[in-house]
Design a protein around this motif. Structure first.
Motif, PDB file in Angstrom:
ATOM      1  N   ILE A   1      49.404  60.548  38.287  1.00 47.59           N
ATOM      2  CA  ILE A   1      50.006  59.309  38.788  1.00 47.59           C
ATOM      3  C   ILE A   1      49.009  58.620  39.707  1.00 47.59           C
ATOM      4  N   ASP A   2      48.759  57.348  39.460  1.00 52.36           N
ATOM      5  CA  ASP A   2      47.898  56.543  40.325  1.00 52.36           C
ATOM      6  C   ASP A   2      48.745  55.928  41.434  1.00 52.36           C
ATOM      7  N   VAL A   3      48.425  56.251  42.684  1.00 51.80           N
ATOM      8  CA  VAL A   3      49.169  55.683  43.816  1.00 51.80           C
ATOM      9  C   VAL A   3      48.429  54.490  44.424  1.00 51.80           C
ATOM     10  N   VAL A   4      47.148  54.344  44.110  1.00 54.38           N
ATOM     11  CA  VAL A   4      46.375  53.144  44.436  1.00 54.38           C
ATOM     12  C   VAL A   4      45.567  52.815  43.195  1.00 54.38           C
ATOM     13  N   ARG A   5      45.580  51.525  42.816  1.00 58.14           N
ATOM     14  CA  ARG A   5      44.905  51.125  41.579  1.00 58.14           C
ATOM     15  C   ARG A   5      43.931  49.982  41.835  1.00 58.14           C
ATOM     16  N   LYS A   6      42.637  50.291  41.674  1.00 60.71           N
ATOM     17  CA  LYS A   6      41.562  49.294  41.653  1.00 60.71           C
ATOM     18  C   LYS A   6      41.598  48.344  42.856  1.00 60.71           C
ATOM     19  N   ALA A   7      41.627  48.939  44.045  1.00 56.81           N
ATOM     20  CA  ALA A   7      41.559  48.140  45.273  1.00 56.81           C
ATOM     21  C   ALA A   7      40.100  47.848  45.610  1.00 56.81           C
ATOM     22  N   SER A   8      39.816  46.607  45.975  1.00 53.16           N
ATOM     23  CA  SER A   8      38.456  46.202  46.340  1.00 53.16           C
ATOM     24  C   SER A   8      38.505  45.330  47.595  1.00 53.16           C
ATOM     25  N   PHE A   9      37.639  45.627  48.553  1.00 52.12           N
ATOM     26  CA  PHE A   9      37.547  44.827  49.772  1.00 52.12           C
ATOM     27  C   PHE A   9      36.278  45.224  50.523  1.00 52.12           C
ATOM     28  N   ALA A  10      35.968  44.466  51.562  1.00 55.38           N
ATOM     29  CA  ALA A  10      34.805  44.754  52.399  1.00 55.38           C
ATOM     30  C   ALA A  10      35.178  44.517  53.858  1.00 55.38           C
ATOM     31  N   VAL A  11      34.504  45.254  54.754  1.00 52.93           N
ATOM     32  CA  VAL A  11      34.685  45.092  56.197  1.00 52.93           C
ATOM     33  C   VAL A  11      33.301  44.949  56.817  1.00 52.93           C
ATOM     34  N   GLN A  12      33.138  43.910  57.628  1.00 50.55           N
ATOM     35  CA  GLN A  12      31.873  43.673  58.308  1.00 50.55           C
ATOM     36  C   GLN A  12      31.934  44.223  59.730  1.00 50.55           C
ATOM     37  N   HIS A  13      30.768  44.445  60.327  1.00 47.61           N
ATOM     38  CA  HIS A  13      30.715  44.846  61.738  1.00 47.61           C
ATOM     39  C   HIS A  13      31.445  43.807  62.589  1.00 47.61           C
ATOM     40  N   GLY A  14      32.277  44.283  63.498  1.00 45.06           N
ATOM     41  CA  GLY A  14      32.969  43.395  64.420  1.00 45.06           C
ATOM     42  C   GLY A  14      34.147  42.660  63.822  1.00 45.06           C
ATOM     43  N   GLN A  15      34.454  42.893  62.537  1.00 45.56           N
ATOM     44  CA  GLN A  15      35.560  42.211  61.865  1.00 45.56           C
ATOM     45  C   GLN A  15      36.717  43.179  61.612  1.00 45.56           C
ATOM     46  N   THR A  16      37.919  42.623  61.461  1.00 48.28           N
ATOM     47  CA  THR A  16      39.106  43.433  61.203  1.00 48.28           C
ATOM     48  C   THR A  16      39.742  43.029  59.882  1.00 48.28           C
ATOM     49  N   LEU A  17      39.980  44.025  59.043  1.00 45.50           N
ATOM     50  CA  LEU A  17      40.743  43.836  57.813  1.00 45.50           C
ATOM     51  C   LEU A  17      42.135  44.394  58.028  1.00 45.50           C
ATOM     52  N   GLY A  18      43.160  43.559  57.831  1.00 46.95           N
ATOM     53  CA  GLY A  18      44.531  44.027  57.872  1.00 46.95           C
ATOM     54  C   GLY A  18      44.998  44.383  56.464  1.00 46.95           C
ATOM     55  N   ILE A  19      45.558  45.566  56.282  1.00 45.54           N
ATOM     56  CA  ILE A  19      46.157  45.962  55.005  1.00 45.54           C
ATOM     57  C   ILE A  19      47.658  46.039  55.229  1.00 45.54           C
ATOM     58  N   VAL A  20      48.413  45.214  54.500  1.00 44.28           N
ATOM     59  CA  VAL A  20      49.844  45.095  54.728  1.00 44.28           C
ATOM     60  C   VAL A  20      50.605  45.373  53.438  1.00 44.28           C
ATOM     61  N   GLY A  21      51.851  45.743  53.604  1.00 43.50           N
ATOM     62  CA  GLY A  21      52.717  46.005  52.468  1.00 43.50           C
ATOM     63  C   GLY A  21      53.869  46.887  52.891  1.00 43.50           C
ATOM     64  N   GLU A  22      54.835  47.036  51.994  1.00 35.46           N
ATOM     65  CA  GLU A  22      55.996  47.866  52.271  1.00 35.46           C
ATOM     66  C   GLU A  22      55.611  49.341  52.284  1.00 35.46           C
ATOM     67  N   SER A  23      56.527  50.203  52.738  1.00 37.31           N
ATOM     68  CA  SER A  23      56.324  51.640  52.642  1.00 37.31           C
ATOM     69  C   SER A  23      56.132  52.022  51.176  1.00 37.31           C
ATOM     70  N   GLY A  24      55.150  52.869  50.896  1.00 36.39           N
ATOM     71  CA  GLY A  24      54.864  53.267  49.531  1.00 36.39           C
ATOM     72  C   GLY A  24      53.957  52.331  48.779  1.00 36.39           C
ATOM     73  N   SER A  25      53.384  51.359  49.485  1.00 35.37           N
ATOM     74  CA  SER A  25      52.525  50.375  48.806  1.00 35.37           C
ATOM     75  C   SER A  25      51.110  50.889  48.577  1.00 35.37           C
TER      76      SER A  25
END
Length: 293
Positions: free
Chosen positions: A35-59
């Motif tokens: 079972i795939d619980v995460v599928r093909k996620a892509s993102f980048a984070v730079q120095h000094g920057q914040t990435l917010g990951i949001v979603g419901e429980s189980g996302s």
């Protein structure tokens, strides 16, 4: 804060982002098949920057962070690419990942009480985390620990360093976890629902503290939450996830002002707004007294 030391993956690849994740898939074996619980996620984070990951429980938010850290439980496996300063992490041995965790990537969990050992003082726990990666004497580690506690505004740190987790409030315990994470001055901090169990006032203090420490250190941050109101305060970019799938990615301004996905719009519509018109609750019909004893 720390003396000069040799660090894992010490030389970044020129032009590389701090963290680059491409086609990340997290798979768990079950009796019914994989079972795939995460599928093909892509993102980048730079120095000094914040990435917010949001979603419901189980996302898939937390599983994404555990995959980055190499901490997947129960036979979980990762495919795709996770590059830190241009260096691939997927496929590294447990021994190599133990050197990366804490040193280059640190994590602050939702429940500090379950993350701290109740049988040891908070100072000893921070000291041991520091010495595991930096070595040195206990005296030097204790000095770093007190400085870290002062940095997160623990009053009377030189005395409270010898206190146990149960002697601190929930907000103070979360500050201790932040101190433990930052005493090694990691390049990337992953904060997994760090304010969920806190009241609104303490939550605001922790968010301000994280932002201040990030400005001081230049670290990148991944902030995981189901609370869009919180992520709007801290994130430069936002990844929206649902059921293991990345739904939408963009700057915070784009996500909150011009969301493209129907799911993102639904999440935003569910936020309480101060400018919403007040709707009175329907009142129950008055009783006439008929049929009463």
């Amino acid at each position: 804060m720390s003396p000069t030391v040799t660090r894992t993956i010490s030389l970044p690849v020129p032009g590389a982002a701090l963290l680059e994740v491409d086609d990340l898939t997290v798979t768990f074996p079950t009796t019914a098949g994989d079972i795939d619980v995460v599928r093909k996620a892509s993102f980048a984070v730079q120095h000094g920057q914040t990435l917010g990951i949001v979603g419901e429980s189980g996302s898939g938010k937390s599983m994404t962070s555990l995959a980055i850290m190499g901490l997947l439980p129960n036979g979980g496996r990762t495919t795709g690419s996770v590059r830190l300063s241009g260096h691939e992490l997927v496929g590294r041995s447990d021994r190599e990942m133990r050197r990366v965790r804490g040193d280059r990537i640190a994590m602050v969990f939702q429940d500090p009480l379950s993350s701290l050992n109740p049988y040891y003082t908070v100072g000893l726990q921070i000291e041991e985390a520091y010495r595991a990666h930096r070595g040195g004497s206990r005296k030097a580690a204790r000095a770093v620990t007190i400085e870290a506690l002062e940095r997160v505004r623990i009053a009377d740190a030189s005395r409270r360093v010898d206190h146990y987790p149960h002697q601190f409030s929930g907000g103070m315990r979360q500050r201790i976890m932040i101190a433990m994470a930052l005493c090694l001055e990691p390049d990337l901090l992953i904060a997994d629902e760090p304010t969920t169990a806190l009241d609104v006032t303490v939550q605001a203090q922790i968010l301000d503290l994280l932002s201040e420490l990030q400005r001081e250190t230049g670290a990148g941050m991944i902030f995981i939450t189901h609370d869009l109101a919180v992520v709007s305060q801290v994130a430069d970019d936002v990844l929206v996830m649902r059921g293991g799938d990345p739904v939408e990615m963009g700057t915070a301004e784009q996500i909150f002002s011009r969301p493209q996905a129907a799911y993102t719009r639904a999440l935003l519509d569910a936020l309480p707004r101060i400018d919403d018109p007040f709707t009175e609750r329907p009142t129950a019909p008055a009783t006439t007294g008929e049929g009463q004893a």
